[in-house]
Motif scaffolding. Structure first.
Motif, PDB file in Angstrom:
ATOM      1  N   ASP A 158       0.859  -1.172   0.000  1.00  0.00           N
ATOM      2  CA  ASP A 158       0.000   0.000   0.000  1.00  0.00           C
ATOM      3  C   ASP A 158       0.911   1.243   0.000  1.00  0.00           C
ATOM      4  O   ASP A 158       1.851   1.307   0.801  1.00  0.00           O
ATOM      5  CB  ASP A 158      -0.801  -0.070   1.319  1.00  0.00           C
ATOM      6  CG  ASP A 158      -1.952   0.889   1.359  1.00  0.00           C
ATOM      7  OD1 ASP A 158      -1.811   1.990   0.784  1.00  0.00           O
ATOM      8  OD2 ASP A 158      -2.973   0.553   1.974  1.00  0.00           O
ATOM      9  N   VAL A 159       0.682   2.207  -0.867  1.00  0.00           N
ATOM     10  CA  VAL A 159       1.582   3.367  -0.907  1.00  0.00           C
ATOM     11  C   VAL A 159       1.506   4.220   0.364  1.00  0.00           C
ATOM     12  O   VAL A 159       2.432   4.970   0.668  1.00  0.00           O
ATOM     13  CB  VAL A 159       1.361   4.279  -2.150  1.00  0.00           C
ATOM     14  CG1 VAL A 159       1.734   3.560  -3.422  1.00  0.00           C
ATOM     15  CG2 VAL A 159      -0.035   4.824  -2.219  1.00  0.00           C
ATOM     16  N   ARG A 160       0.405   4.090   1.107  1.00  0.00           N
ATOM     17  CA  ARG A 160       0.254   4.907   2.322  1.00  0.00           C
ATOM     18  C   ARG A 160       1.265   4.534   3.401  1.00  0.00           C
ATOM     19  O   ARG A 160       1.512   5.306   4.318  1.00  0.00           O
ATOM     20  CB  ARG A 160      -1.167   4.795   2.873  1.00  0.00           C
ATOM     21  CG  ARG A 160      -2.142   5.632   2.061  1.00  0.00           C
ATOM     22  CD  ARG A 160      -3.571   5.342   2.437  1.00  0.00           C
ATOM     23  NE  ARG A 160      -3.945   3.984   2.032  1.00  0.00           N
ATOM     24  CZ  ARG A 160      -5.191   3.557   1.887  1.00  0.00           C
ATOM     25  NH1 ARG A 160      -6.192   4.363   2.155  1.00  0.00           N
ATOM     26  NH2 ARG A 160      -5.436   2.328   1.505  1.00  0.00           N
ATOM     27  N   GLY A 161       1.862   3.342   3.280  1.00  0.00           N
ATOM     28  CA  GLY A 161       2.855   2.912   4.275  1.00  0.00           C
ATOM     29  C   GLY A 161       4.275   3.332   3.930  1.00  0.00           C
ATOM     30  O   GLY A 161       5.202   3.045   4.681  1.00  0.00           O
ATOM     31  N   LEU A 162       4.473   4.012   2.809  1.00  0.00           N
ATOM     32  CA  LEU A 162       5.831   4.371   2.384  1.00  0.00           C
ATOM     33  C   LEU A 162       6.284   5.684   3.005  1.00  0.00           C
ATOM     34  O   LEU A 162       5.475   6.561   3.289  1.00  0.00           O
ATOM     35  CB  LEU A 162       5.881   4.523   0.852  1.00  0.00           C
ATOM     36  CG  LEU A 162       5.440   3.336  -0.006  1.00  0.00           C
ATOM     37  CD1 LEU A 162       5.573   3.693  -1.483  1.00  0.00           C
ATOM     38  CD2 LEU A 162       6.240   2.082   0.320  1.00  0.00           C
TER      39      LEU A 162
END
Ligand SMILES: Nc1ncnc2c1ncn2[C@@H]1O[C@H](COP(=O)(O)OP(=O)(O)OP(=O)(O)O)[C@@H](O)[C@H]1O
Ligand SMILES: [Mg+2]
Length: 254
Positions: free
Chosen positions: A133-137
């Protein structure tokens, strides 16, 4: 060769570009620098007509971009990679789907887009994170994914608008060293708007200094910074001397 000749852009608030001219030989890297509001982003955007010049001409490989029809312009834009200050990833798509999206949007098959995306993610060291998920980057990782998205379809021209400006200083060097590596390994022509003098010295063939919508000085980065002729050039040279001074003292003490 990318050539901008006497480009003028006027907004209701005033003139953002005032006779701006630039020549970037094919395959070379130019760093565009200058104070906030001097027109760097406008210059970059006018190359692909995200901002329409009021006058002047932009040519790419001898083709007049300023005279292109909408369909010709769309075809030209497909060969251009864009990296902005913010990564603008889509939070409901995972990493690899973010990279695939622009290619699928222009009609590439899902398989081909996936293949190109995985290669680009490997290039930026993010292939093992493809399904996340990109939100965890982190900010730096997001920017690396945005860089993968920009290079995945092998653009011949890459435009970078302060790609490290929104990053935590400890992450800036990761993204700058990736950009430096790509500038050596990719064959693309690159226009890089940046305040990072170190990057300009290490990776750019030419440096272009702007003030008030026009170029005030240009040349090889080390030559310009060693012997600046403009106020802007002198300011960057001072910033460089300030950053390097403690280092010199440490070296002298050894
Ligand atoms: N879309 C727009 N509409 C109206 N004015 C604009 C627009 N974009 C830029 N400007 C104005 O044009 C001038 C140049 O802006 P530009 O964003 O190109 O500068 P910049 O050198 O990229 O600055 P920064 O370093 O802060 O990003 C500024 O005065 C800005 O306010
Ligand atoms: Mg800008």
């Amino acid at each position: 060769m990318l050539r901008m000749q006497d480009v003028t852009v006027t907004f209701p608030s005033g003139r953002a570009l005032d006779g701006f001219s630039l020549e970037v030989p094919t395959g070379s890297v130019v760093a565009v620098m200058g104070p906030s509001g001097c027109g760097k982003s406008t210059a970059l955007r006018s190359i692909i007509r995200l901002v329409e010049p009021n006058s002047g001409q932009v040519t790419w490989m001898g083709e007049d971009v300023t005279a292109m029809s909408q369909s010709q312009l769309e075809r030209f834009r497909r060969g251009v990679g864009l990296v902005f200050q913010r990564s603008n990833l889509i939070s409901r798509l995972n990493v690899v789907r973010n990279v695939m999206l622009p290619m699928v949007a222009v009609g590439k098959s899902v398989d081909e887009a996936h293949d190109l995306s995985m290669r680009a993610l490997a290039e930026v060291g993010m292939d093992s994170r493809a399904d996340e998920d990109v939100r965890g980057l982190s900010g730096g990782e997001m920017q690396r994914v945005a860089i993968a998205r920009a290079i995945a379809d092998h653009p011949s021209l890459i435009l970078w608008d302060e790609p490290t400006a929104s990053l935590d200083p400890t992450l800036v060097v990761d993204v700058l060293s990736l950009m430096e590596r790509l500038s050596r390994t990719l064959e693309a022509t690159m226009v890089v708007v940046t305040h990072e003098i170190g990057f300009a010295l290490r990776a750019a063939h030419n440096i272009v200094l702007m003030e008030a919508g026009a170029v005030v000085e240009q040349g090889a980065p080390d030559a310009v910074l060693a012997n600046p002729l403009s106020d802007v050039g002198r300011r960057y040279a001072r910033a460089l001397a300030y950053a390097a001074a403690p280092l010199k003292e440490n070296v002298a003490a050894l």
